[in-house]
Scaffold this active site. Structure first.
Site, PDB file in Angstrom:
ATOM      1  N   VAL A  93       9.554  -1.072  -5.413  1.00 29.78           N
ATOM      2  CA  VAL A  93      10.089  -0.385  -4.240  1.00 29.78           C
ATOM      3  C   VAL A  93       8.949  -0.324  -3.231  1.00 29.78           C
ATOM      4  CG1 VAL A  93      11.158   1.690  -3.318  1.00 29.78           C
ATOM      5  CG2 VAL A  93      11.656   0.984  -5.668  1.00 29.78           C
ATOM      6  N   HIS A  94       9.157  -0.914  -2.074  1.00 33.16           N
ATOM      7  CA  HIS A  94       8.107  -1.054  -1.056  1.00 33.16           C
ATOM      8  C   HIS A  94       8.623  -0.486   0.262  1.00 33.16           C
ATOM      9  CE1 HIS A  94       5.319  -2.984   1.729  1.00 33.16           C
ATOM     10  NE2 HIS A  94       4.564  -3.297   0.689  1.00 33.16           N
ATOM     11  N   VAL A  95       7.913   0.489   0.814  1.00 31.27           N
ATOM     12  CA  VAL A  95       8.328   1.128   2.066  1.00 31.27           C
ATOM     13  C   VAL A  95       7.630   0.442   3.236  1.00 31.27           C
ATOM     14  CG1 VAL A  95       8.437   3.264   3.397  1.00 31.27           C
ATOM     15  CG2 VAL A  95       8.641   3.343   0.895  1.00 31.27           C
ATOM     16  N   MET A 141      12.256  -1.981   0.768  1.00 30.42           N
ATOM     17  CA  MET A 141      12.654  -3.105  -0.063  1.00 30.42           C
ATOM     18  C   MET A 141      12.761  -2.635  -1.509  1.00 30.42           C
ATOM     19  SD  MET A 141      11.683  -4.354   2.855  1.00 30.42           S
ATOM     20  CE  MET A 141       9.957  -3.941   2.951  1.00 30.42           C
TER      21      MET A 141
END
Length: 172
Positions: A93-95, A141
């Site tokens: 999980v990518h901010v 993402m």
């Protein structure tokens, strides 16, 4: 406020979101608008180099766990977290795009590497205004980083999603 709340440091952790996670599924980590990875303004994501999945244009400020698992990696700047489920699914999980350049400004981690987490549990907090002020996109993402180990990784169609809703299905 309880007695021990006075001794806690940092921001308060948000409440978990209600959800039901099952193996071979990935839930949305945020409320917002699901978009195809191909529409993310970064080649590493849009070309699937970090795994298959989708992006969500968030309407909130909290990232919730999309699976039950272990925090396998937590980026020091607090903008990304890697999770591994008991069956070996690896989820990133990518901010934001290029938010590593913010060096943690505008991000809060609610977990540590090695923690066991449940789907719907808060993982990260982020400030979309700080991300925008730094000139970055705030899409979140959610990727299956070991996508090659599955016969199919099927993301949800673009449209509104709620944190805790199924957005990716996996087939062996």
């Amino acid at each position: 406020m309880g007695l021990f709340d006075r001794f806690k440091k940092g921001p308060a952790r948000p409440d978990a979101v209600p959800c039901h996670w099952e193996p071979l599924t990935v839930l949305s980590p945020v409320d917002g608008e699901a978009v195809a990875l191909a529409d993310v303004p970064d080649d590493a994501f849009s070309q699937g180099l970090l795994g298959q999945g989708l992006a969500v244009r968030p309407s909130g400020r909290t990232v919730f766990s999309p699976v039950d698992g272990i925090v396998a990696a937590l980026v020091g700047s607090g903008h990304a977290v890697g999770l591994e489920t008991a069956d070996g699914t690896e989820v990133l999980v990518h901010v934001g795009v290029d938010t590593v350049a913010m060096e943690g400004e505008g991000f809060t981690a609610y977990v540590s590497q090695g923690d066991a987490v449940r789907a719907g549990q808060p993982l990260l907090g982020f400030d979309p205004d700080a991300i925008a002020a730094a000139g970055h996109s705030d899409e979140v993402m959610v990727l299956v980083s070991n996508s090659a180990e599955y016969g199919a990784v099927t993301p949800a169609a673009p449209g509104p999603v709620k944190a805790g809703e199924r957005v990716i299905g996996l087939r062996c």
